[in-house]
Scaffold this active site. Structure first.
Site, PDB file in Angstrom:
ATOM      1  N   CYS A  45      15.365  16.251-100.323  1.00  0.00           N
ATOM      2  CA  CYS A  45      16.526  15.452 -99.901  1.00  0.00           C
ATOM      3  C   CYS A  45      16.313  13.949 -99.869  1.00  0.00           C
ATOM      4  O   CYS A  45      17.073  13.202-100.479  1.00  0.00           O
ATOM      5  CB  CYS A  45      16.963  15.884 -98.498  1.00  0.00           C
ATOM      6  N   LEU A  85       7.666   7.638 -87.244  1.00  0.00           N
ATOM      7  CA  LEU A  85       6.740   6.507 -87.377  1.00  0.00           C
ATOM      8  C   LEU A  85       5.338   7.032 -87.667  1.00  0.00           C
ATOM      9  O   LEU A  85       4.361   6.417 -87.272  1.00  0.00           O
ATOM     10  CB  LEU A  85       6.740   5.664 -86.099  1.00  0.00           C
ATOM     11  N   ALA A  97       2.565   7.276 -90.091  1.00  0.00           N
ATOM     12  CA  ALA A  97       2.166   6.684 -91.370  1.00  0.00           C
ATOM     13  C   ALA A  97       1.437   7.727 -92.200  1.00  0.00           C
ATOM     14  O   ALA A  97       0.842   8.659 -91.662  1.00  0.00           O
ATOM     15  CB  ALA A  97       1.257   5.492 -91.112  1.00  0.00           C
ATOM     16  N   LEU A 100      19.708  19.594 -91.032  1.00  0.00           N
ATOM     17  CA  LEU A 100      18.509  20.398 -90.713  1.00  0.00           C
ATOM     18  C   LEU A 100      17.307  19.979 -91.552  1.00  0.00           C
ATOM     19  O   LEU A 100      17.446  19.467 -92.665  1.00  0.00           O
ATOM     20  CB  LEU A 100      18.782  21.892 -90.891  1.00  0.00           C
TER      21      LEU A 100
HETATM   22  C1  UDX Z   1      15.193  15.569 -94.276  1.00  0.00           C
HETATM   23  C2  UDX Z   1      15.980  15.041 -93.076  1.00  0.00           C
HETATM   24  O1  UDX Z   1      15.103  14.876 -91.958  1.00  0.00           O
HETATM   25  C3  UDX Z   1      17.106  15.994 -92.730  1.00  0.00           C
HETATM   26  O2  UDX Z   1      17.894  15.460 -91.675  1.00  0.00           O
HETATM   27  C4  UDX Z   1      17.978  16.207 -93.965  1.00  0.00           C
HETATM   28  O3  UDX Z   1      18.959  17.169 -93.699  1.00  0.00           O
HETATM   29  C5  UDX Z   1      17.129  16.683 -95.130  1.00  0.00           C
HETATM   30  O4  UDX Z   1      16.063  15.768 -95.373  1.00  0.00           O
HETATM   31  P1  UDX Z   1      13.296  17.410 -94.662  1.00  0.00           P
HETATM   32  O5  UDX Z   1      13.318  16.959 -96.096  1.00  0.00           O
HETATM   33  O6  UDX Z   1      13.266  18.851 -94.377  1.00  0.00           O
HETATM   34  O7  UDX Z   1      14.555  16.785 -93.880  1.00  0.00           O
HETATM   35  O8  UDX Z   1      11.973  16.813 -93.991  1.00  0.00           O
HETATM   36  P2  UDX Z   1      11.584  15.649 -92.972  1.00  0.00           P
HETATM   37  O9  UDX Z   1      11.013  16.266 -91.760  1.00  0.00           O
HETATM   38  O10 UDX Z   1      12.674  14.679 -92.776  1.00  0.00           O
HETATM   39  O11 UDX Z   1      10.384  14.943 -93.754  1.00  0.00           O
HETATM   40  C6  UDX Z   1      10.602  14.344 -95.024  1.00  0.00           C
HETATM   41  C7  UDX Z   1       9.375  13.678 -95.530  1.00  0.00           C
HETATM   42  O12 UDX Z   1       9.054  12.534 -94.748  1.00  0.00           O
HETATM   43  C8  UDX Z   1       8.112  14.551 -95.521  1.00  0.00           C
HETATM   44  O13 UDX Z   1       7.410  14.358 -96.728  1.00  0.00           O
HETATM   45  C9  UDX Z   1       7.341  14.053 -94.335  1.00  0.00           C
HETATM   46  O14 UDX Z   1       5.954  14.239 -94.468  1.00  0.00           O
HETATM   47  C10 UDX Z   1       7.687  12.564 -94.365  1.00  0.00           C
HETATM   48  N1  UDX Z   1       7.532  11.915 -93.049  1.00  0.00           N
HETATM   49  C11 UDX Z   1       8.330  12.254 -92.011  1.00  0.00           C
HETATM   50  C12 UDX Z   1       6.552  10.939 -92.891  1.00  0.00           C
HETATM   51  O15 UDX Z   1       5.814  10.598 -93.838  1.00  0.00           O
HETATM   52  N2  UDX Z   1       6.423  10.347 -91.658  1.00  0.00           N
HETATM   53  C13 UDX Z   1       7.206  10.656 -90.597  1.00  0.00           C
HETATM   54  O16 UDX Z   1       7.026  10.056 -89.527  1.00  0.00           O
HETATM   55  C14 UDX Z   1       8.196  11.657 -90.770  1.00  0.00           C
END
Ligand code: UDX
Length: 432
Positions: free
Chosen positions: A259, A249, A251, A147
């Site tokens: 996590c 994707l 940026a 999640l």
């Molecule tokens: C993540 C995983 O998605 C999830 O499957 C796992 O269980 C826990 O870690 P979460 O930490 O809640 O979930 O957030 P997520 O939506 O994955 O985003 C993580 C980070 O990546 C954020 O800082 C977000 O801004 C960044 N991100 C995400 C980007 O910079 N670009 C994207 O395209 C997607």
């Protein structure tokens, strides 16, 4: 917490075990100890129906249930490796409780643990404390949690897949049946495998997601060097290739949260322990740390020396719809700006309280996005909260001393904002 509330909401008698007395009391009175959309309403409902009880004692929870889900924290140690203390102590307590329990009980590890942990640490600890045998007297499974914060309930109610790692067939069957009943006609694919493979799935998933983000950020930084190239257009086009996909994707300023970084560090440390150098994961992590500095360089490129400049930072949480600031890229950017001697005004719709615990009085906290912009030399958007998207070019130009907008999350249309302001964005090449 989210799993417990969702189980109880689907009419399973559920006991949520929380050792922190203050948090337990909060939950018991229907108040989640953190912000997550829709959680409070669902929590209150399940408490009113009596389907969710809150206990502070593992013993009480184990004796009065037949499946125990372990969702304790597995933080990083200072060397990046995983700290399994809570897994070990909770396994020991579950074992002690099982010693006095008649009949079958299934233990399911939901915490993220490195491959081999359930078999080599959880199993012997429970066996030792209970005097019972895994696969005979009690069952053992590992089900990784996927999640996302901010959409945790939605992700739990309609996940892409359920992964069941099983010590033996009976353990897998019990858990499989529970989920068939939970999801009824809308069951996601349920994949069954051994314990260590399930543990590996979680790390590999997160490592892939971080690789996707660092990959697109690297292309974005390159786009900035080429006249009129825009990473958003590029990502939209490459994302339509079904082999690639558009998700993850976007940026920006890099990934953060409780996590992704932690798990990548643990995966690297785990690989190294096995004598293997994980070059890709290391590059992804290093690059991500540098992306915050890249955003500060964008500001410096426009303003020159940042000493004494007043900079507004919009967004403190690591992503929208959460008050979580753990490993937030926004905090990394703020620390870099402070090192350069800039003066900071910051705002976030939910995360100011948590950010204050880290940033203290080193920055000024605004009560609204508009107030945050007043009399500043530059504004950096670090988190893509919905309310920031509604700011118009005039909102910036009328309040800022020098209207320089750095869009770290690509939430504004360059055509519109570029006309009215000095608009710089991650992944946007120069217009001339
Ligand atoms: C993540 C995983 O998605 C999830 O499957 C796992 O269980 C826990 O870690 P979460 O930490 O809640 O979930 O957030 P997520 O939506 O994955 O985003 C993580 C980070 O990546 C954020 O800082 C977000 O801004 C960044 N991100 C995400 C980007 O910079 N670009 C994207 O395209 C997607």
């Amino acid at each position: 917490m989210v799993s417990a509330v969702c189980f109880a909401n689907r009419r399973h008698d559920t006991i949520l075990c929380e050792r922190d007395l203050e948090k337990a009391e909060f939950i018991r009175t229907g108040r989640p100890p953190f912000f997550e959309p829709n959680l409070e309403g669902l929590l209150r409902k399940t408490i009113d129906t009596g389907k969710l009880q809150v206990s502070t004692r593992i013993n009480n929870a184990v004796l009065n249930s037949w499946i125990t889900f372990v969702a304790v924290g597995t933080p990083s140690k200072s060397d990046g490796s995983i700290d399994l203390t809570s897994i070990e102590t909770s396994s020991a307590e579950i074992g002690e409780s099982l010693r006095g329990k008649e009949g079958y009980h299934l233990v399911v590890i939901r915490s993220t643990v490195t491959p081999g942990t359930t078999e080599n640490l959880v199993k012997p600890t429970i066996e030792k404390q209970s005097g019972k045998k895994a696969g005979e007297d009690f069952g053992l499974a590992m089900q990784p949690e996927f999640l996302r914060e901010g959409s945790a309930i939605e992700d739990t109610l309609s996940p892409d897949r359920i992964v069941i790692g099983e010590y033996d067939k009976r353990s897998g069957d019990v858990l499989h049946r529970l989920y068939l009943d939970f999801y009824k006609d809308e069951s996601p694919p349920i994949l069954r495998m051994n314990l260590a493979s399930a543990e590996m799935v979680k790390y590999a998933s997160n490592a892939f997601l971080t690789t996707k983000i660092s990959f697109i950020n690297q292309v974005a930084n390159l786009c900035e060097k080429v006249k009129a190239v825009d990473i958003v257009k590029v990502a939209d086009a490459i994302g339509l290739d079904e082999r690639i996909g558009r998700k993850f994707l976007n940026a920006g300023v890099g990934f953060g949260g409780s996590c992704l970084g932690k798990d990548l560090r643990a995966f690297i440390s785990f690989s190294r322990l096995l004598g293997y150098t994980p070059d890709i994961f290391e590059a992804v992590l290093d690059f991500n740390e540098k992306q915050a500095r890249h955003v500060v360089d964008l500001a410096e490129g426009e303003l020159g020396c940042l000493k004494g400049r007043v900079i507004a930072v919009l967004g403190l949480s690591f992503k929208p719809n959460t008050d979580d600031v753990r490993d937030s890229p926004s905090i990394r950017i703020i620390n870099e700006l402070l090192k350069e001697g800039a003066s900071l005004v910051v705002y976030d719709p939910r995360a100011i309280e948590n950010a204050r615990l880290i940033l203290g009085e080193n920055v000024r906290y605004a009560d609204s996005a508009l107030e945050c912009l007043s009399d500043t030399d530059c504004c950096i958007v670090a988190t893509e909260w919905g309310e920031f998207r509604r700011l118009s070019p005039q909102d910036f130009s009328e309040r800022m001393r020098k209207p320089l907008l750095i869009d770290g999350r690509r939430i504004f249309d360059p055509e519109v904002y570029g006309k009215n302001l000095r608009y710089i964005a991650v992944g946007l090449g120069p217009s001339r």
